[in-house]
Enzyme design. Structure first.
Site, PDB file in Angstrom:
ATOM      1  N   LYS A 155       3.161  34.112 -24.238  1.00  0.00           N
ATOM      2  CA  LYS A 155       3.446  35.468 -24.089  1.00  0.00           C
ATOM      3  C   LYS A 155       4.236  36.135 -23.191  1.00  0.00           C
ATOM      4  O   LYS A 155       5.015  36.127 -21.973  1.00  0.00           O
ATOM      5  CB  LYS A 155       1.942  36.844 -23.705  1.00  0.00           C
ATOM      6  CG  LYS A 155       0.818  36.162 -25.326  1.00  0.00           C
ATOM      7  CD  LYS A 155      -0.056  37.080 -25.248  1.00  0.00           C
ATOM      8  CE  LYS A 155      -0.691  36.646 -26.911  1.00  0.00           C
ATOM      9  NZ  LYS A 155      -1.962  37.767 -27.330  1.00  0.00           N
TER      10      LYS A 155
ATOM     11  N   ARG B 121      -7.671  31.456 -24.298  1.00  0.00           N
ATOM     12  CA  ARG B 121      -7.183  30.693 -25.433  1.00  0.00           C
ATOM     13  C   ARG B 121      -5.736  29.990 -24.771  1.00  0.00           C
ATOM     14  O   ARG B 121      -4.756  31.249 -24.235  1.00  0.00           O
ATOM     15  CB  ARG B 121      -6.844  31.776 -26.313  1.00  0.00           C
ATOM     16  CG  ARG B 121      -6.287  31.137 -27.852  1.00  0.00           C
ATOM     17  CD  ARG B 121      -6.637  32.163 -29.174  1.00  0.00           C
ATOM     18  NE  ARG B 121      -6.015  32.036 -29.996  1.00  0.00           N
ATOM     19  CZ  ARG B 121      -4.673  31.712 -30.305  1.00  0.00           C
ATOM     20  NH1 ARG B 121      -4.140  32.498 -29.233  1.00  0.00           N
ATOM     21  NH2 ARG B 121      -4.682  31.782 -31.641  1.00  0.00           N
TER      22      ARG B 121
END
Length: 286
Positions: A226, A260
């Site tokens: 991210k 995840r």
């Protein structure tokens, strides 16, 4: 700094399965069956490529494969339910036929969720925490699927204190799930790193992650590749998997249970070191 051990327990998921969260960190591999995901868009658009990548992640140590058909990156082009289903249903069906891994469907649509569970998925992973389409909680209750409720700051005003906003949003989601009849042991919660949160907010959320254990459910986290992770490194690395693994280890120290990620092997090794540290703290052999 005081470390917080993961909550642990057993996550009850669909088709009579359950996931033991008392041992090593549980890894959920990301499979984007989309042309426009920020990290790997288009790489797994064919069924064969998607299944092959899923099996590679399982071989590397993933317990769960999370399959999504719509990019959730900021600015992504929305797709309708029919297109989402066209992308993911053949992958779920093919993976369920050739592997006993736990399959998660990344969707906020109740219709897609029901079809996916009927095709072999065990978990429904909803980035809107059952607040965009509350019927998704009914699907989980009626099918016995596991349900992940994620915090999302998009399309609404948020509270100044991020943990207070987590409780506000996630307690609403938990009320929806409980009202639909989803049992507590089928629910995990996700703080939603990156969803309407800037870099400093994401880093502070990581620091305060242990405060979310009071919600009473295992914590699923996702920081993989991210923007704030790349920003913390200080360069635009297109695949910052080492940096992601560092955040995974830090979140494990703050009580996270399920991770995840895109790169399973890198995060697996980082998490093994953290788990060995916890075992040493308890006086166990590692």
């Amino acid at each position: 700094m005081k470390l917080t051990e993961p909550r642990g327990g057993t996550w009850r998921v669909g088709h009579g399965r359950s996931i033991d969260l008392n041992g090593p960190a549980c890894i959920m591999g990301i499979l984007n069956a989309t042309p426009d995901s920020f990290s790997d868009g288009g790489r797994y658009a064919s069924v064969d490529a998607a299944v092959a990548e899923s099996l590679r992640m399982v071989e590397a140590g993933a317990t769960i494969v999370d399959i999504g058909g719509e990019s959730t990156r900021p600015g992504a082009t929305p797709v309708d339910a029919a297109e989402e289903q066209r992308r993911i249903m053949p992958v779920i069906e093919a993976l369920a036929a050739c592997s006993d891994c736990v399959i998660s469907v990344d969707t906020y649509r109740s219709q897609t969720a029901r079809m996916a569970v009927e095709a072999g998925a065990h978990i429904v992973n909803d980035i809107w925490g059952a607040q965009k389409d509350p019927g998704i909680a009914t699907v989980a209750a009626e099918t016995g699927a596991g349900l992940c409720l994620m915090h999302n700051g998009r399309e609404r005003e948020t509270l100044e204190d991020m943990i207070a906003d987590q409780y506000l949003f996630l307690n609403r989601s938990l009320d929806i799930a409980r009202g639909a009849g989803v049992p507590a042991e089928a629910i995990v919660v996700d703080p939603g790193f990156g969803f309407a949160k800037d870099g400093p907010q994401n880093l502070m959320l990581l620091t305060r992650l242990d405060e979310l254990q009071a919600l009473g459910h295992p914590l699923l986290v996702g920081t993989s590749r991210k923007r704030f992770v790349r920003g913390a490194v200080g360069r635009e690395d297109p695949e910052p998997d080492i940096a992601t693994a560092a955040t995974s280890a830090l979140m494990r120290e703050r009580g996270a249970d399920i991770f995840r990620v895109h790169n399973v092997a890198a995060n697996r090794d980082a998490l093994r070191v953290t788990d060995a540290m916890f075992r040493a703290m308890r006086g166990e052999r590692w």
